[in-house]
Write an enzyme that holds these catalytic residues in place. Structure first.
Site, short mmCIF file in Angstrom:
data_model
loop_
_atom_site.label_atom_id
_atom_site.label_comp_id
_atom_site.label_asym_id
_atom_site.label_seq_id
_atom_site.Cartn_x
_atom_site.Cartn_y
_atom_site.Cartn_z
N GLU A 1 -2.53 5.20 -3.39
CA GLU A 1 -1.33 4.36 -3.22
C GLU A 1 -0.19 4.76 -4.15
OE1 GLU A 1 -4.43 3.17 -3.37
OE2 GLU A 1 -4.73 2.22 -1.42
N HIS B 1 -7.78 -9.05 -0.38
CA HIS B 1 -7.11 -8.58 0.84
C HIS B 1 -6.31 -9.69 1.51
CE1 HIS B 1 -10.12 -5.43 0.30
NE2 HIS B 1 -9.45 -4.68 1.15
#
Lengths: 328, 327
Positions: free
Chosen positions: A60, A129
């Site tokens: 990321e 999440h």
């Protein structure tokens, strides 16, 4: 008019931009033949090829930083960050690089990039999440923060975000991906960032709601209408920049306001909106304290009932509206 | 032209002399900054690259003007080597409106995007992904540009190093990763913080070439960087170069250097890369001692002129505070 889902609207806008503008390209994890974790980029690698739909390693910081470097040198990357929780890993690049380069360099250099990423709970994906961390990025000068709540808005806001010369964090909501708008034009259109939308007009109470909470606010408004309570629902659509004027004018009209988001209430952006209202000329028109709704200060739990209990639901909005009216 | 050593690509005598002068400019610039900080004439903090002039000048001497660099918190030398105007650099350190960043960046954020300097960086390892992205632009737009990404031994332990080298490798990007191993990340000795002898050995893990060079040998630094740039420009992907060097000064202005000995510092100072290159040019009869001294004085005078420029420059107007947050 055409009915299109939120996912289809996003995909259509990206594809239209990529056909028109060769500087626009995509980067992200599993966005190639897999089509992205939520299917947003499905079919795009087939049309645009792997050079422009760049399937990346699970990196990321590296993806986000590469996007910034490419934006600084003339490209207009769109990064898909698979879950917005992973922004933690990309955060140095966003907060210390993308947001600040232009200012630090005395106005030389732009970072025209979009980071698209799904947020929100309701899918049972639990604590790592399901978060809504938009207040983190909204706090950083140099970034813009967009939160579309409908397919129509998603398409128009995404075009504005891509065309914007600044880094834009574009929050999608997992529960909204399959929702549809009945009026999505096929031709590209742009919804300016910083332009709120009055999703429902009303006279008695204003609800300022973002992303999935817009839909719960509309349900609450519908239900309250049956009791003779008229609710105005405003969706800011972008929280940076924030359309303060539309909010202030609505509060001046209704004299009562509820601010609702899915993010944790403590330190959430609703506090900023509430303060903005009380610092504005709308303060003199308030007949009740500004009411804030947000999630409980806990990590998002897995169990569906616990998960639901954590975030404001339609009933909570109904109760909040009645509170501001001193009604049971 | 040099006779006793081979330099690729060959440089004219004038070019060799300008490299010598540039290294002196870098040294005098940072020595001057050091002096001003000691006297409290500049505020904030700074990181000096005295002793690391060769690794700034060498790589930038073998790239084209349109090629780009990303720099570090210890970036004054990189800036000068990439062609920055030292007047505007000094003005930036003084926080003046004529500075590269209009007084908003300071020592750690000098950039000249138009000249291909994508910026110094206050975050260790922060510039490595940016360089990777700039290399991606070069590749996607078929621009034939190569990017030099400067960073230190400390940054080689950041995740951004790993992620970027891997991405650059799998995408075959034209970026040269230049690790200036100056032996310390602030107080952390590379011997304590890394369990391998050469950071360049990590290149193997990404399937790219890794080279170790003597960071005090300008010829070697230039030759190896030239090879790496050729490799990248030919579409063969990135290279990791580790240049062994030493920062003569402390990490920043408040460093008492308790983590190393004065003897160690002295040994590195004796290996001074500027002196070595000067001696080479004299022994090759490219320059006389006297002419070299004159060159040195010129460099020193130009730094003095930069100070004058900075001191005479106006402070930024408070009205500029909110400018340039957004485009």
């Amino acid at each position: 008019m055409r009915e299109l889902t939120y996912v289809e609207a996003l995909r259509e806008m990206m594809s239209q931009e990529m056909r028109e503008n060769e500087n626009v390209f995509l980067m992200g994890e599993d966005i190639g033949v897999y089509g992205g974790a939520f299917g947003v980029t499905r079919g795009m690698i087939e049309e645009f090829g792997p050079e422009r739909v760049r399937n990346t390693p699970i990196s990321e910081a590296g993806i986000t930083g590469s996007a910034i470097g490419s934006a600084l040198t003339g490209m207009q990357p769109i990064v898909e960050l698979q879950f917005s929780d992973f922004i933690t890993i990309a955060m140095d690049q966003l907060a210390n690089q993308a947001a600040k380069l232009r200012y630090m360099y005395g106005g030389k250099g732009n970072v025209p990039m979009v980071l698209r990423t799904p947020a929100g709970s309701g899918t049972g994906a639990a604590a790592q999440h399901s978060q809504s961390l938009e207040a983190w990025v909204a706090h950083i000068p140099g970034l813009k923060v967009v939160q579309p709540s409908t397919a129509y808005d998603a398409k128009g806001l995404l075009k504005a975000a891509i065309d914007d010369p600044n880094p834009v964090i574009f929050y999608e909501h997992k529960l909204l991906y399959k929702t549809s708008s009945e009026d999505v034009p096929e031709e590209p259109y742009s919804i300016p960032l910083g332009q709120a939308d009055v999703k429902r007009e009303g006279e008695d109470v204003t609800i300022i709601a973002t992303t999935v909470m817009v839909h719960r606010a509309l349900e609450a408004a519908k239900s309250l209408a049956e009791e003779g309570i008229s609710v105005e629902v405003i969706d800011p659509r972008s929280i940076v920049p924030l359309d303060e004027e539309t909010i202030i004018q609505s509060v001046i009209k209704t004299n009562r306001v509820v601010v609702a988001h899915e993010a944790v209430k403590r330190g959430g952006y609703g506090g900023e909106i509430a303060s903005m209202i009380t610092e504005s000329e709308a303060f003199d028109f308030l007949d009740a304290p500004v009411k804030r709704l947000g999630a409980s200060p806990v990590p998002v739990p897995y169990n569906p009932e616990l998960e639901k209990a954590m975030t404001p639901q339609t009933e909570d909005l109904i109760r909040a509206v009645k509170d501001t009216l001193n009604r049971e | 032209m040099l006779n006793s050593v081979q330099l690729y690509p060959e440089k004219s005598n004038d070019e060799l002399l300008s490299l010598l002068k540039e290294m002196w400019t870098i040294r005098f610039f940072d020595e001057k900054v050091d002096e001003f900080f000691a006297k409290g004439m500049i505020h904030g903090t700074t990181h000096l690259c005295v002793g690391q002039e060769v690794t700034a000048t060498g790589p930038c001497a073998v790239i084209k003007e349109e090629d780009k660099i990303t720099s570090t918190h210890r970036g004054h030398g990189h800036c000068i080597a990439k062609g920055a105007d030292i007047n505007r650099m000094m003005a930036e350190l003084f926080g003046r409106s004529t500075g590269y960043c209009k007084g908003k960046g300071g020592s750690m954020h000098i950039a000249d995007v138009e000249k291909g300097n994508l910026g110094a960086n206050g975050i260790v390892g922060g510039g490595i992904p940016l360089a990777t992205g700039a290399a991606l632009t070069s590749k996607m737009k078929q621009k034939d540009e190569v990017i030099l990404s400067y960073f230190g031994d400390g940054a080689a332990n950041e995740g951004s190093f790993h992620e970027s080298l891997n991405i650059a490798s799998i995408w075959n990007l034209p970026v040269i990763f230049i690790c200036e191993n100056n032996q310390y990340g602030m107080s952390g000795s590379v011997k304590e913080m890394v369990n391998i002898e050469h950071i360049a050995d990590r290149a193997t893990a990404y399937g790219i070439p890794g080279k170790v060079v003597d960071g005090n040998d300008l010829i070697e630094v230039m030759n190896e960087t030239h090879e790496a740039v050729k490799h990248a420009r030919d579409g063969k992907g990135p290279v990791l170069i580790e240049a062994k060097t030493y920062r003569w000064k402390g990490h920043s202005k408040s460093d008492a250097r308790k983590y190393r000995t004065r003897e160690e510092e002295q040994a590195w100072k004796e290996a001074d890369g500027i002196k070595r290159f000067r001696d080479l040019l004299i022994s090759e009869e490219i320059v006389t001692e006297e002419a070299a001294d004159n060159l040195r004085k010129e460099a020193k005078q130009e730094v003095e002129d930069a100070v004058k420029y900075a001191e005479d420059s106006p402070e930024p107007s408070i009205d500029t505070l909110m400018e340039d947050v957004y485009a």
